[in-house]
Design a protein around this motif. Structure first.
Motif, PDB file in Angstrom:
ATOM      1  N   MET A 179       0.830  -1.200   0.000  1.00  0.00           N
ATOM      2  CA  MET A 179       0.000   0.000   0.000  1.00  0.00           C
ATOM      3  C   MET A 179       0.871   1.260   0.000  1.00  0.00           C
ATOM      4  N   ILE A 180       1.836   1.323   0.912  1.00  0.00           N
ATOM      5  CA  ILE A 180       2.678   2.511   0.974  1.00  0.00           C
ATOM      6  C   ILE A 180       3.479   2.661  -0.324  1.00  0.00           C
ATOM      7  N   GLN A 181       3.976   1.540  -0.838  1.00  0.00           N
ATOM      8  CA  GLN A 181       4.760   1.596  -2.074  1.00  0.00           C
ATOM      9  C   GLN A 181       3.921   2.145  -3.222  1.00  0.00           C
ATOM     10  N   ASP A 182       2.647   1.767  -3.280  1.00  0.00           N
ATOM     11  CA  ASP A 182       1.755   2.285  -4.322  1.00  0.00           C
ATOM     12  C   ASP A 182       1.579   3.794  -4.193  1.00  0.00           C
ATOM     13  N   LEU A 183       1.475   4.268  -2.952  1.00  0.00           N
ATOM     14  CA  LEU A 183       1.329   5.704  -2.725  1.00  0.00           C
ATOM     15  C   LEU A 183       2.590   6.457  -3.150  1.00  0.00           C
ATOM     16  N   TYR A 184       3.754   5.879  -2.841  1.00  0.00           N
ATOM     17  CA  TYR A 184       5.001   6.504  -3.269  1.00  0.00           C
ATOM     18  C   TYR A 184       5.109   6.540  -4.797  1.00  0.00           C
ATOM     19  N   LYS A 185       4.669   5.470  -5.452  1.00  0.00           N
ATOM     20  CA  LYS A 185       4.676   5.439  -6.921  1.00  0.00           C
ATOM     21  C   LYS A 185       3.720   6.485  -7.486  1.00  0.00           C
ATOM     22  N   GLN A 186       2.559   6.600  -6.856  1.00  0.00           N
ATOM     23  CA  GLN A 186       1.583   7.596  -7.300  1.00  0.00           C
ATOM     24  C   GLN A 186       2.145   9.009  -7.146  1.00  0.00           C
ATOM     25  N   LYS A 187       2.807   9.256  -6.017  1.00  0.00           N
ATOM     26  CA  LYS A 187       3.414  10.568  -5.777  1.00  0.00           C
ATOM     27  C   LYS A 187       4.469  10.868  -6.837  1.00  0.00           C
ATOM     28  N   ARG A 188       5.327   9.895  -7.100  1.00  0.00           N
ATOM     29  CA  ARG A 188       6.385  10.087  -8.100  1.00  0.00           C
ATOM     30  C   ARG A 188       5.798  10.329  -9.483  1.00  0.00           C
ATOM     31  N   SER A 189       4.761   9.610  -9.820  1.00  0.00           N
ATOM     32  CA  SER A 189       4.102   9.791 -11.106  1.00  0.00           C
ATOM     33  C   SER A 189       3.540  11.206 -11.238  1.00  0.00           C
ATOM     34  N   LEU A 190       2.929  11.699 -10.172  1.00  0.00           N
ATOM     35  CA  LEU A 190       2.386  13.061 -10.187  1.00  0.00           C
ATOM     36  C   LEU A 190       3.505  14.091 -10.311  1.00  0.00           C
ATOM     37  N   GLU A 191       4.620  13.840  -9.631  1.00  0.00           N
ATOM     38  CA  GLU A 191       5.756  14.763  -9.730  1.00  0.00           C
ATOM     39  C   GLU A 191       6.293  14.809 -11.163  1.00  0.00           C
ATOM     40  N   LEU A 192       6.355  13.661 -11.810  1.00  0.00           N
ATOM     41  CA  LEU A 192       6.809  13.627 -13.204  1.00  0.00           C
ATOM     42  C   LEU A 192       5.820  14.334 -14.126  1.00  0.00           C
ATOM     43  N   LYS A 193       4.540  14.144 -13.848  1.00  0.00           N
ATOM     44  CA  LYS A 193       3.505  14.832 -14.637  1.00  0.00           C
ATOM     45  C   LYS A 193       3.628  16.342 -14.468  1.00  0.00           C
ATOM     46  N   TRP A 194       3.880  16.790 -13.216  1.00  0.00           N
ATOM     47  CA  TRP A 194       4.059  18.213 -12.937  1.00  0.00           C
ATOM     48  C   TRP A 194       5.251  18.752 -13.718  1.00  0.00           C
ATOM     49  N   GLU A 195       6.358  18.003 -13.662  1.00  0.00           N
ATOM     50  CA  GLU A 195       7.570  18.428 -14.360  1.00  0.00           C
ATOM     51  C   GLU A 195       7.341  18.509 -15.869  1.00  0.00           C
ATOM     52  N   GLN A 196       6.609  17.538 -16.411  1.00  0.00           N
ATOM     53  CA  GLN A 196       6.325  17.555 -17.849  1.00  0.00           C
ATOM     54  C   GLN A 196       5.459  18.755 -18.221  1.00  0.00           C
ATOM     55  N   GLN A 197       4.493  19.077 -17.383  1.00  0.00           N
ATOM     56  CA  GLN A 197       3.660  20.266 -17.622  1.00  0.00           C
ATOM     57  C   GLN A 197       4.531  21.519 -17.682  1.00  0.00           C
ATOM     58  N   TYR A 198       5.470  21.605 -16.756  1.00  0.00           N
ATOM     59  CA  TYR A 198       6.355  22.773 -16.725  1.00  0.00           C
ATOM     60  C   TYR A 198       7.222  22.827 -17.983  1.00  0.00           C
ATOM     61  N   LEU A 199       7.762  21.688 -18.380  1.00  0.00           N
ATOM     62  CA  LEU A 199       8.600  21.658 -19.578  1.00  0.00           C
ATOM     63  C   LEU A 199       7.796  22.010 -20.834  1.00  0.00           C
ATOM     64  N   ASP A 200       6.549  21.559 -20.883  1.00  0.00           N
ATOM     65  CA  ASP A 200       5.699  21.844 -22.044  1.00  0.00           C
ATOM     66  C   ASP A 200       5.285  23.303 -22.113  1.00  0.00           C
ATOM     67  N   ASN A 201       5.018  23.923 -20.955  1.00  0.00           N
ATOM     68  CA  ASN A 201       4.464  25.275 -20.933  1.00  0.00           C
ATOM     69  C   ASN A 201       5.469  26.355 -20.541  1.00  0.00           C
ATOM     70  N   GLY A 202       6.515  25.987 -19.855  1.00  0.00           N
ATOM     71  CA  GLY A 202       7.519  26.967 -19.450  1.00  0.00           C
ATOM     72  C   GLY A 202       7.064  27.912 -18.351  1.00  0.00           C
ATOM     73  N   LYS A 203       5.936  27.611 -17.750  1.00  0.00           N
ATOM     74  CA  LYS A 203       5.429  28.447 -16.664  1.00  0.00           C
ATOM     75  C   LYS A 203       4.494  27.618 -15.794  1.00  0.00           C
ATOM     76  N   TYR A 204       4.146  28.169 -14.642  1.00  0.00           N
ATOM     77  CA  TYR A 204       3.243  27.522 -13.697  1.00  0.00           C
ATOM     78  C   TYR A 204       1.820  27.671 -14.199  1.00  0.00           C
ATOM     79  N   THR A 205       1.125  26.544 -14.385  1.00  0.00           N
ATOM     80  CA  THR A 205      -0.219  26.572 -14.958  1.00  0.00           C
ATOM     81  C   THR A 205      -1.264  26.108 -13.935  1.00  0.00           C
TER      82      THR A 205
END
Length: 68
Positions: free
Chosen positions: A1-27
Motif C-alpha cells: 500500500m505505501i509503495q503504491d502511494l510513493y509510486k503515485q506521488k512520483r508519477s504526479l511529480e513527473l507529470k508536474w515536471e512535464q507540464q512545466y517543460l511543455d508550458n515553461g510556466k506555472y499553470t
C-alpha cells in the motif's frame, strides 16, 4: 500500500515536471497536480502512522526495571 502511494506521488511529480517543460510556466493544471501531491503525501503519512501503530501493538517495547 505505501509503495503504491510513493509510486503515485512520483508519477504526479513527473507529470508536474512535464507540464512545466511543455508550458515553461506555472499553470492551473500544475496547481491541481500540486494539490493531488499534497493529498497523496497526507495518505502516506496516515499509512506510515498506521503501520507504526500496528508494529507497536504487535511488538511492544520491552520494559526494563532498574534495581537500585
Amino acid at each position: 500500500m505505501i509503495q503504491d502511494l510513493y509510486k503515485q506521488k512520483r508519477s504526479l511529480e513527473l507529470k508536474w515536471e512535464q507540464q512545466y517543460l511543455d508550458n515553461g510556466k506555472y499553470t492551473l493544471d500544475m496547481v491541481q497536480i500540486d494539490n493531488k501531491i499534497k493529498e497523496v503525501i497526507f495518505e502516506i503519512k496516515v499509512e506510515e502512522n498506521r503501520v507504526e501503530h500496528r508494529d507497536l501493538i504487535l511488538n511492544p517495547p520491552q520494559q526494563v526495571s532498574v534495581a537500585t
